[in-house]
Design a protein around this motif. Structure first.
Motif, PDB file in Angstrom:
ATOM      1  N   UNK A 114       0.832  -1.190   0.000  1.00 21.97           N
ATOM      2  CA  UNK A 114       0.000   0.000   0.000  1.00 21.97           C
ATOM      3  C   UNK A 114       0.872   1.247   0.000  1.00 21.97           C
ATOM      4  N   UNK A 115       0.797   2.043  -1.037  1.00 20.24           N
ATOM      5  CA  UNK A 115       1.566   3.282  -1.073  1.00 20.24           C
ATOM      6  C   UNK A 115       3.031   3.111  -1.400  1.00 20.24           C
ATOM      7  N   UNK A 116       3.454   1.902  -1.747  1.00 20.74           N
ATOM      8  CA  UNK A 116       4.858   1.684  -2.064  1.00 20.74           C
ATOM      9  C   UNK A 116       5.149   2.172  -3.483  1.00 20.74           C
ATOM     10  N   UNK A 117       6.384   2.640  -3.719  1.00 26.92           N
ATOM     11  CA  UNK A 117       6.736   3.080  -5.075  1.00 26.92           C
ATOM     12  C   UNK A 117       6.724   1.893  -6.023  1.00 26.92           C
ATOM     13  N   UNK A 118       7.309   0.795  -5.581  1.00 25.95           N
ATOM     14  CA  UNK A 118       7.409  -0.388  -6.414  1.00 25.95           C
ATOM     15  C   UNK A 118       8.148  -1.468  -5.656  1.00 25.95           C
ATOM     16  N   UNK A 119       8.362  -2.610  -6.334  1.00 24.45           N
ATOM     17  CA  UNK A 119       8.962  -3.750  -5.642  1.00 24.45           C
ATOM     18  C   UNK A 119      10.096  -4.347  -6.463  1.00 24.45           C
ATOM     19  N   UNK A 144       4.000  -2.030  -9.521  1.00 25.38           N
ATOM     20  CA  UNK A 144       5.038  -2.270 -10.512  1.00 25.38           C
ATOM     21  C   UNK A 144       6.291  -2.875  -9.875  1.00 25.38           C
ATOM     22  N   UNK A 145       6.980  -3.737 -10.625  1.00 23.63           N
ATOM     23  CA  UNK A 145       8.159  -4.404 -10.070  1.00 23.63           C
ATOM     24  C   UNK A 145       9.179  -4.727 -11.147  1.00 23.63           C
ATOM     25  N   UNK A 196       9.911   2.619 -13.085  1.00 23.73           N
ATOM     26  CA  UNK A 196       8.730   3.350 -12.593  1.00 23.73           C
ATOM     27  C   UNK A 196       8.576   4.676 -13.322  1.00 23.73           C
ATOM     28  N   UNK A 197       9.718   5.340 -13.532  1.00 23.26           N
ATOM     29  CA  UNK A 197       9.696   6.628 -14.202  1.00 23.26           C
ATOM     30  C   UNK A 197       9.195   6.464 -15.630  1.00 23.26           C
ATOM     31  N   UNK A 198       9.674   5.417 -16.269  1.00 25.40           N
ATOM     32  CA  UNK A 198       9.235   5.127 -17.631  1.00 25.40           C
ATOM     33  C   UNK A 198       7.714   4.905 -17.663  1.00 25.40           C
ATOM     34  N   UNK A 199       7.219   4.081 -16.760  1.00 21.82           N
ATOM     35  CA  UNK A 199       5.773   3.808 -16.709  1.00 21.82           C
ATOM     36  C   UNK A 199       4.994   5.090 -16.442  1.00 21.82           C
ATOM     37  N   UNK A 200       5.519   5.892 -15.528  1.00 17.04           N
ATOM     38  CA  UNK A 200       4.810   7.083 -15.097  1.00 17.04           C
ATOM     39  C   UNK A 200       4.762   8.151 -16.188  1.00 17.04           C
TER      40      UNK A 200
ATOM     41  N   UNK B 110      -5.057   7.005 -11.957  1.00 20.26           N
ATOM     42  CA  UNK B 110      -5.521   5.807 -12.641  1.00 20.26           C
ATOM     43  C   UNK B 110      -4.919   4.548 -12.021  1.00 20.26           C
ATOM     44  N   UNK B 111      -3.670   4.635 -11.616  1.00 21.21           N
ATOM     45  CA  UNK B 111      -3.041   3.525 -10.910  1.00 21.21           C
ATOM     46  C   UNK B 111      -2.210   4.136  -9.808  1.00 21.21           C
ATOM     47  N   UNK B 112      -1.362   3.330  -9.213  1.00 22.80           N
ATOM     48  CA  UNK B 112      -0.618   3.810  -8.066  1.00 22.80           C
ATOM     49  C   UNK B 112       0.722   4.425  -8.454  1.00 22.80           C
ATOM     50  N   UNK B 113       0.876   4.805  -9.705  1.00 22.75           N
ATOM     51  CA  UNK B 113       2.186   5.280 -10.123  1.00 22.75           C
ATOM     52  C   UNK B 113       2.509   6.637  -9.535  1.00 22.75           C
TER      53      UNK B 113
END
Ligand SMILES: Nc1nc2c(ncn2[C@@H]2O[C@H](COP(=O)(O)OP(=O)(O)O)[C@@H](O)[C@H]2O)c(=O)[nH]1
Lengths: 207, 129
Positions: A114-119, A144-145, A196-200, B110-113
């Motif tokens: 919950x609320x984590x940047x990623x894994x 995202x991981x 993560x940056x790419x996805x974001x 939209x997601x948790x990003x």
């Protein structure tokens, strides 16, 4: 009210470098993987502080301890987890959590995620099946991981073979790592945050 | 009330004693990495765990660090923190992963990003390690 712990039991913080008074934003990354895969080693390699350990208590229904009577009847489960900390700048602190990958700990992960940047899913290629469940949960949760293969020496699998064995989406990065090395562990975290940056930013470009 | 054993254990009576028999923080806003800052010094007669929290949070300290130092489960620590927050004895700095216009308008992403600018700060910090 009665005192239930002695002063000596709470001596921990004195030995640890405190955060700056301007610290205001705590961020989280979770490292998940099977027993002995190197989670604690990775956290220790990059942490500013000696890793700490704490625990969460859950009823067997996995509801949190919203029913203390169940704690009193010892029907609750306690799970311990390790964490470390990296001060990124005067305001921002990154916490790294090592979470056990076994199925019975799912309730802990749902909290940690919950609320984590990623894994980071840390895998040992000799025991890839031990990470299946963790990957399922992450996908289900929408966290995202990336996958980091911890090199225990006997590693002859290609990234493609690993991707196939884990049934990973093509865009999930797979990186090599030696969790004992600070530099290597740091590169794993950078690879995750770049992903993560790419996805974001991809999200922002496609409204 | 029975005396509880010191140190880390899962003695339910200790947990019960520490929280005055309550089981859940009514203020459920604490994240594991919410940073806690004391706004006052402990006073005489204050419950020892709460006094310890006020001492250890003179500089910002995450909820999970407080739990580790007190050797109490996170859920119990949240109950103690909730009391301290209600009475203004601590403040809480909650994690911010979303910034920008959508976050300001209070829209659910939209997601948790997380926000790209926050990720860029994280990258700079990691590269400087
Ligand atoms: N060869 C090798 N051994 C490692 C590596 N990472 C961890 N280990 C060792 O594997 C063992 C288990 O690591 P640990 O971090 O405790 O695993 P955890 O249960 O996932 O936290 C330890 O003895 C480590 O020294 C690595 O990258 N290469």
């Amino acid at each position: 009210m009665d005192s239930v712990i002695s002063e000596s039991a709470v001596s921990g913080p004195a030995e640890r470098k405190p955060l700056s008074s301007s610290a205001e934003n705590g961020l989280k990354i979770v490292v998940v993987g099977g027993f002995g895969v190197g989670k604690t080693t990775l956290v220790r390699s990059v942490s500013d502080i000696r890793p700490l350990n704490t625990e969460e208590t859950m009823t067997q229904a996995g509801q949190g301890i919203d029913d203390l009577s169940s704690v009193r009847q010892k029907t609750s489960t306690t799970v311990a987890f390790d964490f470390g900390r990296i001060s990124l700048n005067e305001q921002t602190v990154l916490y790294l959590f090592g979470a056990p990958g076994q199925q019975r700990f799912w309730f802990l992960w749902d909290r940690l995620f919950q609320g984590t940047l990623g894994a980071v899913v840390l895998v040992d290629t000799r025991r890839l099946d031990e990470s299946w469940y963790a990957i399922d949960r992450l996908e289900h949760h929408g966290t995202p991981f990336i996958v980091a293969r911890n090199d225990f020496g006997a590693d002859s699998y290609s990234a493609d073979q690993i991707r196939e064995a884990l049934d990973l989406d093509p865009d999930v990065p797979i990186v090599a790592c030696d969790a004992r090395s600070r530099e290597s562990s740091k590169q794993v975290l950078i690879a995750l945050v770049e992903h993560l940056h790419h996805l974001s930013t991809a999200r922002e470009r496609t409204p | 009330m029975s005396a509880a054993r010191p140190g880390r254990d899962d003695d339910p009576d200790r947990l019960y004693t520490v929280t005055g028999g309550r089981s859940r923080a009514h203020n459920d806003s604490f994240d594991l990495v919410t940073l806690i800052v004391s706004e006052c010094e402990p006073t005489a007669g204050m419950q020892s765990e709460q006094a310890a929290i006020l001492r250890m949070c003179r500089l910002p300290t995450a909820v999970v660090e407080v739990a580790s130092d007190l050797r109490l489960p996170v859920s119990i620590v949240k109950i103690l923190l909730s009391d301290l927050l209600d009475t203004g004895r601590i403040t809480a700095r909650h994690p911010q992963t979303m910034r920008g216009p959508a976050a300001r308008r209070g829209e659910v992403p939209a997601a948790r990003l997380p926000d790209p600018t926050i990720l860029e700060q994280v990258l700079v910090g990691l590269r400087n390690l």
